[in-house]
Design a protein around this motif. Structure first.
Motif, PDB file in Angstrom:
ATOM      1  N   VAL A 205      54.895  -7.246 -15.242  1.00 20.23           N
ATOM      2  CA  VAL A 205      54.481  -8.380 -16.075  1.00 20.23           C
ATOM      3  C   VAL A 205      53.235  -8.994 -15.453  1.00 20.23           C
ATOM      4  O   VAL A 205      53.236  -9.364 -14.284  1.00 20.23           O
ATOM      5  CB  VAL A 205      55.598  -9.447 -16.164  1.00 20.23           C
TER       6      VAL A 205
ATOM      7  N   LEU B 215      60.429 -10.724 -18.506  1.00 20.69           N
ATOM      8  CA  LEU B 215      59.722 -11.943 -18.124  1.00 20.69           C
ATOM      9  C   LEU B 215      60.575 -12.767 -17.185  1.00 20.69           C
ATOM     10  O   LEU B 215      61.526 -13.395 -17.592  1.00 20.69           O
ATOM     11  CB  LEU B 215      59.378 -12.785 -19.359  1.00 20.69           C
TER      12      LEU B 215
ATOM     13  N   SER C 253      59.550  -2.468 -15.172  1.00 19.12           N
ATOM     14  CA  SER C 253      58.602  -3.263 -15.965  1.00 19.12           C
ATOM     15  C   SER C 253      57.625  -3.944 -15.024  1.00 19.12           C
ATOM     16  O   SER C 253      57.991  -4.311 -13.908  1.00 19.12           O
ATOM     17  CB  SER C 253      59.313  -4.340 -16.776  1.00 19.12           C
TER      18      SER C 253
ATOM     19  N   VAL D  66      53.342  -7.343 -20.902  1.00 23.33           N
ATOM     20  CA  VAL D  66      54.508  -6.672 -20.335  1.00 23.33           C
ATOM     21  C   VAL D  66      54.373  -5.180 -20.590  1.00 23.33           C
ATOM     22  O   VAL D  66      54.141  -4.754 -21.716  1.00 23.33           O
ATOM     23  CB  VAL D  66      55.809  -7.193 -20.987  1.00 23.33           C
TER      24      VAL D  66
END
Length: 169
Positions: free
Chosen positions: A43, A8, A41, A57
């Protein structure tokens, strides 16, 4: 695995909305490989007012076997940084897959145990990301409970859903 826990992040500055790109419908791609259009990743933020968000996520948590964890979490924008409390329950309740399909139960249990063990030292702590744009991508400064953690810094870019980016090793 730690990269997923730190996924994040967003651009920040004192006078800049750190989630401005999310307000335009973009996703944050952490540790991007622009040639392959992959991220460690991704998000997806859902904004609630000016300073709160929910996030979905999706992140690579294992390369052997390859496994992606998708989980939901939430947080707030504080002093130009994107912040959330690390909650192992979010990870525990997340879905672990490979190529969109569930892992075999024994393999999933092994991967989930590794994820939970990696998250445990950070459980309940507040992490915040303050990013700066270097002209090409964002570089984050990460704090845990207000203490700068340079070893947790990460790179990211903002991408549109139709840009074709996916989570991959």
């Amino acid at each position: 695995m730690l990269a997923l826990l730190l996924a994040l992040a967003g651009p920040a500055g004192q006078d800049v909305d750190p989630l401005a790109q999310a307000r335009e419908g973009r996703m944050q791609c952490v540790a991007p490989d622009t040639a392959r259009r992959t991220c460690r990743s991704l998000v997806r933020y859902t904004l609630r007012g000016d300073s709160e968000f929910d996030a979905l996520v999706s992140g690579l948590v294992s390369t052997e076997p390859v496994a992606i964890l998708e989980y939901r979490t939430s947080g707030t924008v504080q002093d130009g940084a994107i912040c959330s409390v690390i909650r192992p329950i979010d990870l525990r309740d997340g879905r672990i897959t490979k190529d969109g399909a569930p892992l075999a139960p024994a393999i999933e249990a092994q991967v989930r145990t590794r994820v939970m063990n990696a998250a445990q030292p950070l459980a309940g702590h507040r992490r915040c990301y303050r990013q700066r744009f270097d002209g090409h991508e964002y570089q984050s400064d990460v704090t845990i409970d207000g203490l700068l953690r340079p070893e947790m810094s990460q790179r990211s870019i903002w991408v549109r859903p139709d840009d074709g980016y996916a989570v991959a090793p």
